[in-house]
Design a protein around this motif. Structure first.
Motif, PDB file in Angstrom:
ATOM      1  N   PRO A 198     -44.646  17.625 -26.005  1.00  0.00           N
ATOM      2  CA  PRO A 198     -44.440  17.690 -24.559  1.00  0.00           C
ATOM      3  C   PRO A 198     -42.979  17.379 -24.209  1.00  0.00           C
ATOM      4  O   PRO A 198     -42.309  16.640 -24.941  1.00  0.00           O
ATOM      5  N   ALA A 199     -42.521  17.946 -23.100  1.00  0.00           N
ATOM      6  CA  ALA A 199     -41.122  17.731 -22.691  1.00  0.00           C
ATOM      7  C   ALA A 199     -40.823  16.244 -22.526  1.00  0.00           C
ATOM      8  O   ALA A 199     -39.740  15.759 -22.906  1.00  0.00           O
ATOM      9  N   ASN A 200     -41.797  15.488 -21.993  1.00  0.00           N
ATOM     10  CA  ASN A 200     -41.557  14.050 -21.818  1.00  0.00           C
ATOM     11  C   ASN A 200     -41.473  13.302 -23.149  1.00  0.00           C
ATOM     12  O   ASN A 200     -40.765  12.304 -23.267  1.00  0.00           O
ATOM     13  N   ALA A 201     -42.202  13.786 -24.147  1.00  0.00           N
ATOM     14  CA  ALA A 201     -42.090  13.174 -25.477  1.00  0.00           C
ATOM     15  C   ALA A 201     -40.678  13.395 -26.005  1.00  0.00           C
ATOM     16  O   ALA A 201     -40.040  12.480 -26.548  1.00  0.00           O
ATOM     17  N   GLN A 202     -40.190  14.617 -25.835  1.00  0.00           N
ATOM     18  CA  GLN A 202     -38.839  14.933 -26.298  1.00  0.00           C
ATOM     19  C   GLN A 202     -37.801  14.063 -25.586  1.00  0.00           C
ATOM     20  O   GLN A 202     -36.887  13.519 -26.217  1.00  0.00           O
ATOM     21  N   LYS A 203     -37.989  13.880 -24.284  1.00  0.00           N
ATOM     22  CA  LYS A 203     -37.041  13.043 -23.527  1.00  0.00           C
ATOM     23  C   LYS A 203     -37.047  11.610 -24.041  1.00  0.00           C
ATOM     24  O   LYS A 203     -35.995  10.982 -24.171  1.00  0.00           O
ATOM     25  N   LEU A 204     -38.243  11.097 -24.318  1.00  0.00           N
ATOM     26  CA  LEU A 204     -38.331   9.713 -24.798  1.00  0.00           C
ATOM     27  C   LEU A 204     -37.686   9.574 -26.176  1.00  0.00           C
ATOM     28  O   LEU A 204     -36.955   8.614 -26.444  1.00  0.00           O
ATOM     29  N   MET A 205     -37.952  10.533 -27.045  1.00  0.00           N
ATOM     30  CA  MET A 205     -37.351  10.478 -28.389  1.00  0.00           C
ATOM     31  C   MET A 205     -35.829  10.562 -28.288  1.00  0.00           C
ATOM     32  O   MET A 205     -35.108   9.848 -28.982  1.00  0.00           O
ATOM     33  N   ASP A 206     -35.350  11.463 -27.401  1.00  0.00           N
ATOM     34  CA  ASP A 206     -33.894  11.599 -27.244  1.00  0.00           C
ATOM     35  C   ASP A 206     -33.277  10.297 -26.724  1.00  0.00           C
ATOM     36  O   ASP A 206     -32.194   9.902 -27.136  1.00  0.00           O
ATOM     37  N   ALA A 207     -34.001   9.637 -25.817  1.00  0.00           N
ATOM     38  CA  ALA A 207     -33.444   8.423 -25.211  1.00  0.00           C
ATOM     39  C   ALA A 207     -33.546   7.208 -26.144  1.00  0.00           C
ATOM     40  O   ALA A 207     -32.648   6.363 -26.153  1.00  0.00           O
ATOM     41  N   ASP A 266     -38.378   0.839 -19.308  1.00  0.00           N
ATOM     42  CA  ASP A 266     -37.578   1.836 -20.037  1.00  0.00           C
ATOM     43  C   ASP A 266     -38.253   3.204 -19.993  1.00  0.00           C
ATOM     44  O   ASP A 266     -37.602   4.226 -19.782  1.00  0.00           O
ATOM     45  N   ILE A 267     -39.562   3.214 -20.202  1.00  0.00           N
ATOM     46  CA  ILE A 267     -40.291   4.487 -20.248  1.00  0.00           C
ATOM     47  C   ILE A 267     -40.345   5.107 -18.856  1.00  0.00           C
ATOM     48  O   ILE A 267     -40.116   6.306 -18.679  1.00  0.00           O
ATOM     49  N   ARG A 268     -40.613   4.276 -17.835  1.00  0.00           N
ATOM     50  CA  ARG A 268     -40.657   4.789 -16.443  1.00  0.00           C
ATOM     51  C   ARG A 268     -39.309   5.363 -16.036  1.00  0.00           C
ATOM     52  O   ARG A 268     -39.247   6.382 -15.348  1.00  0.00           O
ATOM     53  N   GLU A 308     -43.836   8.553 -13.590  1.00  0.00           N
ATOM     54  CA  GLU A 308     -45.200   8.018 -13.639  1.00  0.00           C
ATOM     55  C   GLU A 308     -45.706   7.878 -15.084  1.00  0.00           C
ATOM     56  O   GLU A 308     -45.541   8.793 -15.895  1.00  0.00           O
ATOM     57  N   ILE A 309     -46.325   6.752 -15.392  1.00  0.00           N
ATOM     58  CA  ILE A 309     -46.956   6.580 -16.709  1.00  0.00           C
ATOM     59  C   ILE A 309     -48.324   5.928 -16.541  1.00  0.00           C
ATOM     60  O   ILE A 309     -48.626   5.378 -15.482  1.00  0.00           O
ATOM     61  N   LYS A 310     -49.159   6.024 -17.595  1.00  0.00           N
ATOM     62  CA  LYS A 310     -50.429   5.303 -17.619  1.00  0.00           C
ATOM     63  C   LYS A 310     -50.342   4.233 -18.694  1.00  0.00           C
ATOM     64  O   LYS A 310     -49.672   4.434 -19.708  1.00  0.00           O
ATOM     65  N   VAL A 311     -51.066   3.144 -18.482  1.00  0.00           N
ATOM     66  CA  VAL A 311     -51.100   2.087 -19.491  1.00  0.00           C
ATOM     67  C   VAL A 311     -52.557   1.843 -19.853  1.00  0.00           C
ATOM     68  O   VAL A 311     -53.359   1.504 -18.980  1.00  0.00           O
ATOM     69  N   GLU A 312     -52.902   2.061 -21.111  1.00  0.00           N
ATOM     70  CA  GLU A 312     -54.301   1.891 -21.569  1.00  0.00           C
ATOM     71  C   GLU A 312     -54.322   1.048 -22.817  1.00  0.00           C
ATOM     72  O   GLU A 312     -54.549   1.539 -23.912  1.00  0.00           O
TER      73      GLU A 312
END
Ligand code: TXA
Ligand code: MG
Length: 319
Positions: free
Chosen positions: A75-84, A196-198, A203-207
């Protein structure tokens, strides 16, 4: 088998190339590593840790671009997190490629992947022809190791080598993040904060409390636990007094109540320092014969305070 503690990356690579296990330093905790593409070597990790086979392992890579070799969809957000945040204390859970054996993922169709931030382990990963599956290098359910000596105390004679990279700088495990479509879902609180993730994804979910949910088999309620009883404290009545067989783990200001032995995770109330001290303190208190009971104050629920409190609550759960 004799266990050597050494800083030789070459030697670590030799053992791993022969399908043997090596404990490796990361910025979070020490890992117990083997060739992630070699089923038999992966099974040895479960044996050495006495880890139940339903609890999947994280796959460690040495280059960001390797993620595409092991994940079939990003997912694009996964890529963004890995890049960051890579290399760093972030594990992403993604649909797996065929090449990752079921032994690593406990039969799940997803795989946890992370690029750790430790110079020795990055060098090691970059010179190997395979990624490393590595859980924390402790017997299942016990406190995670943050020094080579912690690993040695429990896995000596079970593994040929511990790659000595000094004490771990972060001190709590990686934050584990999966995705529902593009929405990041945090399965384990860890060294990367929710803020950091937000900041990167919105928006994120925490489970994090679903201990019976197979999506997060490692999030068992009792974990990271010392053998001695550990009690959580909210506050202490002002006329209360402890004896000197009591250890109390505190954060920032603390007024001594009696003869208790005080262990301050950070006198300046610094969350990073507290996280780096947490597992060392728990191990030290567990082996100190003068102490019978451990008390701990929860930290404010900010920053790394969330991950530290998560570990303290699970450590105290049996009581
Ligand atoms: O910081 C860390 O993550 C350390 C260092 C060594 O990298 N590793 C670590 O591994 O903490 P371990 O095995 O102690 O915890 C891994 C946890 C599992 O218990 C499980 O909760 C989660 O990662 N996990 C792994 N693969 C998963 C998957 N496919 N889906 C959901 N959770 C997964
Ligand atoms: Mg663990």
């Amino acid at each position: 088998m004799e266990t050597k503690i050494s800083s030789s990356i070459e030697e670590a690579a030799e053992f791993l190339n022969r399908s043997q296990l090596v404990a490796i330093p990361t910025e979070t905790v020490y890992g117990l590593a083997a060739n992630a593409l070699d089923k038999a070597a992966v099974v040895e990790i479960f044996n050495a840790k006495q880890r139940p086979s339903f609890d999947p392992l994280i796959v460690h890579i040495g280059n960001k671009s390797d993620v595409a070799l092991y994940a079939r969809q990003i997912p694009a957000n996964a890529q963004k997190l890995m890049d960051a945040f890579w290399p760093g204390p972030l594990t992403v859970v993604l649909p797996k490629q065929e090449i990752i054996p079921d032994e690593v993922t406990s039969g799940l169709d997803t795989v946890g992947i992370r690029m750790p931030d430790h110079p020795f382990t990055l060098q090691l990963l970059q010179q190997l022809n395979f990624p490393l599956a590595a859980p924390s290098a402790n017997p299942f359910g016990y406190i995670s190791p943050t020094t080579p000596q912690h690993v040695f105390a429990q896995l000596q004679n079970k593994i040929p080598m511990i790659l000595d990279g000094g004490p771990c700088e972060v001190g709590v495990e990686s934050t584990i993040v999966g995705f529902e479509g593009e929405v990041p879902v945090v399965y384990r609180l860890g060294g990367l904060t929710l803020e950091d993730i937000r900041n990167v994804c919105g928006e994120i979910k925490v489970e994090v409390n679903s201990s019976s949910d197979p999506k997060a088999p490692g999030m068992l309620n009792s974990h990271y636990a010392p053998q001695k009883p550990l009690y959580l404290l909210k506050d202490i009545a002002s006329d209360f007094s402890f004896d000197n067989s009591v250890a109390i783990i505190v954060f920032g200001d603390y007024e001594v109540k009696g003869n208790e032995q005080v262990f301050n995770l950070s006198t300046n109330a610094d969350y990073k320092e507290a996280a780096a001290n947490l597992f060392s303190f728990l191990r030290m208190l567990d082996t100190d014969e003068s102490i019978n009971k451990i008390y701990a104050f929860l930290l404010p629920e900010f920053d790394l305070g969330l991950a530290i409190n998560d570990r303290l609550k699970r450590a105290a759960y049996k009581i």
